[in-house]
Design an enzyme around this catalytic site. Structure first.
Site, PDB file in Angstrom:
ATOM      1  N   GLU A 198      39.630  32.676  28.189  1.00 24.84           N
ATOM      2  CA  GLU A 198      39.721  33.381  26.906  1.00 24.84           C
ATOM      3  C   GLU A 198      40.942  32.958  26.096  1.00 24.84           C
ATOM      4  O   GLU A 198      42.023  33.517  26.271  1.00 24.84           O
ATOM      5  CB  GLU A 198      39.761  34.911  27.122  1.00 24.84           C
ATOM      6  CG  GLU A 198      39.825  35.670  25.798  1.00 24.84           C
ATOM      7  CD  GLU A 198      39.875  37.188  25.938  1.00 24.84           C
ATOM      8  OE1 GLU A 198      39.938  37.697  27.079  1.00 24.84           O
ATOM      9  OE2 GLU A 198      39.861  37.866  24.898  1.00 24.84           O
TER      10      GLU A 198
ATOM     11  N   LYS B 292      35.327  32.575  26.507  1.00 30.64           N
ATOM     12  CA  LYS B 292      35.388  33.793  25.683  1.00 30.64           C
ATOM     13  C   LYS B 292      36.284  33.532  24.484  1.00 30.64           C
ATOM     14  O   LYS B 292      37.496  33.779  24.544  1.00 30.64           O
ATOM     15  CB  LYS B 292      35.910  34.969  26.532  1.00 30.64           C
ATOM     16  CG  LYS B 292      36.108  36.259  25.744  1.00 30.64           C
ATOM     17  CD  LYS B 292      36.234  37.467  26.655  1.00 30.64           C
ATOM     18  CE  LYS B 292      36.587  38.710  25.872  1.00 30.64           C
ATOM     19  NZ  LYS B 292      36.433  39.938  26.651  1.00 30.64           N
TER      20      LYS B 292
HETATM   21  P1  13P Z   1      37.897  43.181  22.115  1.00 31.43           P
HETATM   22  O1  13P Z   1      36.396  42.942  22.048  1.00 31.43           O
HETATM   23  O2  13P Z   1      38.293  44.583  21.784  1.00 31.43           O
HETATM   24  O3  13P Z   1      38.648  42.125  21.347  1.00 31.43           O
HETATM   25  O4  13P Z   1      38.300  43.036  23.633  1.00 31.43           O
HETATM   26  C1  13P Z   1      37.790  42.005  24.363  1.00 31.43           C
HETATM   27  C2  13P Z   1      38.787  41.573  25.361  1.00 31.43           C
HETATM   28  O5  13P Z   1      38.511  41.555  26.547  1.00 31.43           O
HETATM   29  C3  13P Z   1      40.095  41.135  24.878  1.00 31.43           C
HETATM   30  O6  13P Z   1      40.762  40.457  25.876  1.00 31.43           O
END
Ligand code: 13P
Length: 341
Positions: free
Chosen positions: A178, A220
């Protein structure tokens, strides 16, 4: 490492019509969310809240492929003594775990941060596996501002993501990679596009250097969107077109799926954007959701800490899960929101 097994888990995480519930808010973040609805952030309240989400059987079993947990939650038991991990497994969803330890300032790069938590990670991962986690998450945070991000920041974060991903795969855990480019600034959609392109290219370069098997990860990312304080808004069609173009230029087809973060988009925007992208298909990878706020804002508000509101909160969660499940297939329609309201 058993790559076939990793691949199977990664594919299940992005199964058609399903996506990931990001319920891994750190103690600090969940306190902020609870403050907003007037609920004290105690261990029991956090447990009660997450327990009713995981007990939303229809939503979980139809639309949720996996749940990202915070360390506290993966060890917690429901009120009746059932481990929360077991509640998740009973719905058919896969338990996952956030393993990064948040961010720290990067020395010499004012205003920029790097995600930490690599030092003991190789020792922690087998314990999470034993507790039922089959995937993990590590979030890098990149901000856009004057002269930001720097190459020092992009490289340090991409390197850490790749080191984390390699450690996860060695422990038979699928890494969610991510790299989040924040939507907090005044920048327009094209600035977000350019920075995200740079961050994704560097991330895949570092994944290659660490010999991470792309078939056994889930990416992600953020979508290409304007900053929240930008004066230039973007239509749903523009966000979808630019995000898909960006991902095609940066993400190898070997990656089974991409599960977006919502990043501060409204619930309905996050759904509409995902749906519009899937309507542009066929695409080389599955595109789905891994939303925190865009799945939980509605149930949190409906609940407000009151036991008598749990059923309504579960309905609110089920509705958002269904809308996003449809969006992951490109089958969502705005009318479905109005009908529910
Ligand atoms: P949000 O969808 O609120 O951005 O959170 C996703 C997430 O896991 C952030 O690390």
């Amino acid at each position: 490492m058993n790559l076939a097994e990793l691949k199977k888990v990664a594919e299940a995480m992005v199964a058609p019509g399903k996506g990931i519930l990001a319920a891994d808010e750190s103690s600090g973040t969940i306190k902020k969310r609870f403050d907003a609805i007037g609920v004290e952030s105690t261990e029991d309240n956090r447990r009660d809240y997450r327990e009713f989400l995981f007990r939303s059987h229809e939503a979980m079993s139809k639309y949720i492929s996996g749940v990202i947990l915070y360390d506290e939650t993966i060890w917690q038991k429901a009120k009746d003594g059932t481990p929360l991990v077991e509640l998740i497994r009973r719905t058919g969803a896969i338990p996952g775990i956030k393993v990064d330890e948040g961010t720290k300032p990067l020395p010499c790069f004012p205003g920029e941060v790097v995600t930490i938590g690599l030092d003991k990670l190789a020792d922690r991962l087998p314990k999470y596996y034993e507790q039922g986690a089959r995937f993990a998450k590590w979030r890098a945070v990149i901000d856009i501002g004057p002269k930001m991000p720097s190459y020092g920041c992009v490289l340090a974060n991409a390197h850490a993501l790749a080191r984390y991903a390699a450690l996860c795969q060695a422990a038979q855990i699928v890494p969610i990679v991510e790299p989040e480019v924040l939507m907090d600034g005044e920048h327009d959609i094209d600035a977000c596009y350019q920075v995200t392109e740079w961050v994704l290219k560097e991330t895949f370069q570092q994944l290659y250097y660490q010999s991470v098997a792309l078939e056994g990860i889930v990416l992600k990312p953020n979508m290409a969107v304007p900053g929240k304080r930008s004066t230039k808004k973007a239509s749903v069609a523009e966000v979808a077109e630019k995000t898909v173009r960006l991902l095609k230029a940066c993400v190898p087809a070997a990656v089974p799926g991409i599960a977006f973060l919502s990043g501060g988009q409204s619930d309905e925007e996050a759904t509409a954007h995902l749906d519009a992208m899937n309507k542009l298909g066929p695409l080389p990878w599955k595109l789905t959701f891994s939303y925190g706020r865009a799945l939980q804002a509605a149930p949190q508000k409906a609940w407000s800490g009151k036991a008598e509101n749990v059923a309504a909160a579960q309905r609110a969660f089920a509705h958002r899960a269904m809308m996003n499940g449809l969006a992951s297939l490109g089958q969502w329609k705005a009318d479905l929101e109005k009908k529910a309201a």
